[in-house]
Write a protein that holds these residues in place. Structure first.
Motif, PDB file in Angstrom:
ATOM      1  N   GLY A   3      33.660  44.588  30.154  1.00 49.09           N
ATOM      2  CA  GLY A   3      34.084  43.271  29.688  1.00 49.09           C
ATOM      3  C   GLY A   3      35.586  43.217  29.453  1.00 49.09           C
ATOM      4  O   GLY A   3      36.252  42.238  29.759  1.00 49.09           O
ATOM      5  N   ASP A   4      36.151  44.302  28.900  1.00 47.64           N
ATOM      6  CA  ASP A   4      37.598  44.381  28.679  1.00 47.64           C
ATOM      7  C   ASP A   4      38.343  44.393  30.002  1.00 47.64           C
ATOM      8  O   ASP A   4      39.394  43.767  30.147  1.00 47.64           O
ATOM      9  CB  ASP A   4      37.953  45.636  27.879  1.00 47.64           C
ATOM     10  N   ASN A   6      37.280  43.187  32.957  1.00 46.41           N
ATOM     11  CA  ASN A   6      37.214  41.848  33.557  1.00 46.41           C
ATOM     12  C   ASN A   6      38.115  40.869  32.815  1.00 46.41           C
ATOM     13  O   ASN A   6      38.800  40.055  33.437  1.00 46.41           O
ATOM     14  CB  ASN A   6      35.773  41.319  33.563  1.00 46.41           C
ATOM     15  N   GLY A   7      38.111  40.964  31.504  1.00 47.28           N
ATOM     16  CA  GLY A   7      38.954  40.064  30.716  1.00 47.28           C
ATOM     17  C   GLY A   7      40.434  40.281  30.974  1.00 47.28           C
ATOM     18  O   GLY A   7      41.216  39.328  31.052  1.00 47.28           O
ATOM     19  N   ALA A  11      42.910  37.522  32.623  1.00 43.69           N
ATOM     20  CA  ALA A  11      44.176  37.114  31.993  1.00 43.69           C
ATOM     21  C   ALA A  11      45.336  37.261  32.977  1.00 43.69           C
ATOM     22  O   ALA A  11      46.225  36.405  33.035  1.00 43.69           O
ATOM     23  CB  ALA A  11      44.426  37.936  30.736  1.00 43.69           C
TER      24      ALA A  11
END
Length: 106
Positions: A3-4, A6-7, A11
């Motif tokens: 998740g980090d 992909n995030g 961004a």
């Protein structure tokens, strides 16, 4: 962790997309002020690793928009140079005042 990852990539793509959107806005506005501040140079993130596969379509779409904007900028620069060359050839009438003769015999 996924998740980090992909995030972080999302961004990075947000920032890149904002840059291309600003260029597209500038191209759409024919009366844009010459004092527009230069865009900051985007640097690809080095600490993120490979782009997640689910973000590939978005990255491809941003690349397509960038290429279109770059092509349009090139076209406009060429047109601007042509216009400047034509303007430079035009006489203003102030620098070189040459006599003009009209043959009225005909």
């Amino acid at each position: 962790m996924s998740g980090d990852w992909n995030g972080a990539w999302a961004a990075a793509l947000d920032e890149l997309e904002l840059d291309v959107a600003q260029i597209e806005t500038m191209l759409a506005d024919e009366h844009r002020h010459a004092e527009t501040p230069p865009a900051s140079l985007w640097k690809p993130p080095t600490e993120l690793g490979a782009l997640p596969l689910e973000l590939r379509p978005r990255a491809d779409e941003i690349l397509t928009r960038q290429l279109r904007a770059a092509e349009e900028l090139g076209r406009r620069l060429t047109a601007n140079r042509q216009q400047m060359a034509m303007t430079a050839r035009m006489e203003t009438g102030e620098a070189n005042k040459r006599p003009v003769y009209v043959d009225r015999a005909m």
